[in-house]
Design an enzyme around this catalytic site. Structure first.
Site, PDB file in Angstrom:
ATOM      1  N   GLY A  92     -58.443  30.520  10.476  1.00  0.00           N
ATOM      2  CA  GLY A  92     -59.298  30.584  10.474  1.00  0.00           C
ATOM      3  C   GLY A  92     -59.867  30.287  12.274  1.00  0.00           C
ATOM      4  O   GLY A  92     -58.922  29.461  12.485  1.00  0.00           O
ATOM      5  N   GLY A 102     -53.032  24.461   9.574  1.00  0.00           N
ATOM      6  CA  GLY A 102     -54.217  25.157  10.580  1.00  0.00           C
ATOM      7  C   GLY A 102     -54.868  23.583  10.765  1.00  0.00           C
ATOM      8  O   GLY A 102     -54.723  23.284  11.663  1.00  0.00           O
ATOM      9  N   LYS A 146     -43.934  26.432   7.157  1.00  0.00           N
ATOM     10  CA  LYS A 146     -44.406  25.224   7.758  1.00  0.00           C
ATOM     11  C   LYS A 146     -44.061  23.978   6.395  1.00  0.00           C
ATOM     12  O   LYS A 146     -43.965  23.096   7.518  1.00  0.00           O
ATOM     13  CB  LYS A 146     -46.319  25.390   7.127  1.00  0.00           C
ATOM     14  CG  LYS A 146     -46.790  27.014   7.616  1.00  0.00           C
ATOM     15  CD  LYS A 146     -48.015  27.013   6.955  1.00  0.00           C
ATOM     16  CE  LYS A 146     -48.975  28.022   7.974  1.00  0.00           C
ATOM     17  NZ  LYS A 146     -49.665  28.409   7.015  1.00  0.00           N
ATOM     18  N   ILE A 166     -55.753  21.122   9.407  1.00  0.00           N
ATOM     19  CA  ILE A 166     -55.837  20.022   8.919  1.00  0.00           C
ATOM     20  C   ILE A 166     -55.139  18.797  10.216  1.00  0.00           C
ATOM     21  O   ILE A 166     -53.802  19.699  10.580  1.00  0.00           O
ATOM     22  CB  ILE A 166     -54.875  19.674   7.696  1.00  0.00           C
ATOM     23  CG1 ILE A 166     -55.945  20.870   6.435  1.00  0.00           C
ATOM     24  CG2 ILE A 166     -54.484  17.829   7.291  1.00  0.00           C
ATOM     25  CD1 ILE A 166     -55.273  20.798   5.251  1.00  0.00           C
TER      26      ILE A 166
HETATM   27  N1  HSE Z   1     -50.946  33.472   6.147  1.00  0.00           N
HETATM   28  C1  HSE Z   1     -51.597  32.273   6.428  1.00  0.00           C
HETATM   29  C2  HSE Z   1     -51.815  31.328   5.169  1.00  0.00           C
HETATM   30  C3  HSE Z   1     -52.465  31.418   7.835  1.00  0.00           C
HETATM   31  O1  HSE Z   1     -52.911  32.781   4.532  1.00  0.00           O
HETATM   32  O2  HSE Z   1     -52.884  30.296   4.812  1.00  0.00           O
HETATM   33  C4  HSE Z   1     -51.975  30.928   9.085  1.00  0.00           C
HETATM   34  O3  HSE Z   1     -51.436  30.312   8.808  1.00  0.00           O
END
Ligand code: HSE
Length: 425
Positions: A297, A128, A199, A130
């Protein structure tokens, strides 16, 4: 920059992240959002100053517009894949937050973008807010990175933290997290580790500069972690976290995985709680670093998307080949290690009969499989005349541990194997 020289942006998706991007950029002197594709034109939106005339419910209106940069924020494989390719053919650079698409079809997309001399930036797809993609590609470019350990999913980190703090069960915490909107109604993508696996696939590809195939990433979620494991881990000096990791062995083979892990309370990752994400990496010459912050977020993720948009905008028209360090030109596929061939330390929780020789039997099974014990704890006997026994092993082969687990399950002394969780080395 004069108004009419602003770089034109097309947005596909106006959900949480899209709204954050719009709000952050609406008064930008550098860029102007000229078209936004939404799912439902009639949905009421609480976005101040939003010009409804730029909305469309056809995302192809965005990729066929005169935008210079198309920002894809809808997620999933299709139509995102086709939209991005069409946008590239139409001469647009791309910003995306689509971790699944990058993990599964990234190689194809990056090659296609390169053929058309376009860039695809994706800082928001991993951790996100970072900044981790840009640092790895630029200021850390001189490093040989051998190890990445990260908390890349906020939902599961929230659940594990609440289980630890409230001494509550997975099921109870999940329910509460769903009621509060922290976990989705169908939480599978998060709790079974798919999101973190997407990721780490991309992160490991960047870190090792070789393509990692998602099918070679071992994945295990958090659904079997018990409150009792949390308590036992605490007693032994650990926290349990869902860790996405990537290691390079001496033969340069990549070991990439996502699974719950007992993490020493002395390590930074043990203290990353609730929805916060973190990425620790070891490289030469940098040594060890950890970056932590909000992994999801509206505004944190918008920060990464907007950073990518502005990076491209600043370069447009300056050169025929912009942002060379930010491109993905990894053509070699990494050799990977199967989880069965890895070496780990293990935490085991066994429920045994209250019988003479139980500890001896556990020791014998471990010895027979070449597994040396680091600690073994039994705290009394339960009312039902069984005993929970907690074991931590020294380093041993996963293959041997799997054999030992089958033998525990067959042993006349053992009622059940409650848990097997790998321990941070
Ligand atoms: N669903 C992910 C989380 C957020 O819970 O970190 C978006 O990548």
């Amino acid at each position: 920059m004069e108004n009419n020289k602003k770089i034109k942006i097309g947005l596909i998706g106006l959900g949480t992240v899209g709204s954050g991007v719009y709000k952050t950029l609406k008064d930008s002197p550098e860029v102007e959002i000229i078209k936004i594709a939404v799912k439902n034109l009639n949905k009421p939106r609480n976005i101040e100053g939003l010009d409804n005339s730029i909305l469309t419910d056809n995302p192809y209106d965005v990729v066929n517009s005169d935008a210079d940069i198309v920002v894809e924020l809808i997620g999933g494989l299709e139509p995102a894949f086709d939209l991005i390719k069409t946008a590239i053919v139409n001469g647009k650079h791309i910003v995306t937050a689509n971790k699944e698409l990058l993990a599964k079809r990234g190689e194809e997309l990056f090659l296609f973008a390169e053929e058309h001399n376009k860039v695809i930036l994706y800082e928001a797809a991993i951790a996100g807010g970072i900044p981790i993609i840009m640092p790895i590609k630029t200021i850390l470019a001189g490093n040989k990175i051998r190890r990445v350990e990260a908390i890349l999913n906020g939902t599961t980190n929230y659940i594990l933290t609440k289980m630890d703090v409230d001494k509550a069960s997975y099921a109870d915490v999940l329910k509460e997290a769903q009621e509060l909107g922290y976990a989705e109604a169908d939480p599978t993508g998060d709790v079974e580790g798919f999101d973190a696996a997407y990721k780490i696939t991309t992160l490991a590809t960047l870190a090792f500069r070789k393509r990692i195939k998602i099918e070679n990433v071992y994945r295990e979620g958090i659904t079997r972690v018990r409150a009792e494991d949390m308590e036992a881990a605490n007693d032994l000096g650990y926290k349990i976290k869902l860790i996405a990791s990537a290691y390079l062995d001496d033969e340069n083979r990549a070991d990439v995985r996502v699974h719950p892990m007992l993490v020493s309370k002395k390590s930074t990752l043990a203290h990353i709680d609730y929805v916060t994400n973190a990425v620790s990496l070891d490289g030469h010459p940098i040594g060890s670093i950890t970056l932590s912050g909000p992994g999801a977020g509206e505004f944190p993720t918008a920060s990464s998307v907007v950073g990518d948009i502005l990076s491209i905008s600043a370069e447009l028209g300056t050169s025929d080949y912009i942002l060379p360090m930010m491109r993905c030109n990894h053509h070699d596929t990494a050799q990977t290690v199967d989880i069965l061939d890895t070496e780990n330390k293990y935490y085991l929780s066994l429920n045994a009969k209250n019988k003479l020789g139980v500890i001896g039997n556990i020791g014998k099974i471990c010895e027979g499989n070449g597994i040396s014990l680091s600690s073994i704890v039994q705290r009394g006997v339960r009312d039902n005349n069984t005993a929970d026994i907690t074991v931590i092993t020294e380093l041993c082969k996963e293959k041997d541990m799997q054999k030992a687990l089958s033998q525990f399950k067959e042993s006349e002394y053992i009622n059940s194997v409650n848990s097997m969780i790998r321990v941070q080395i």
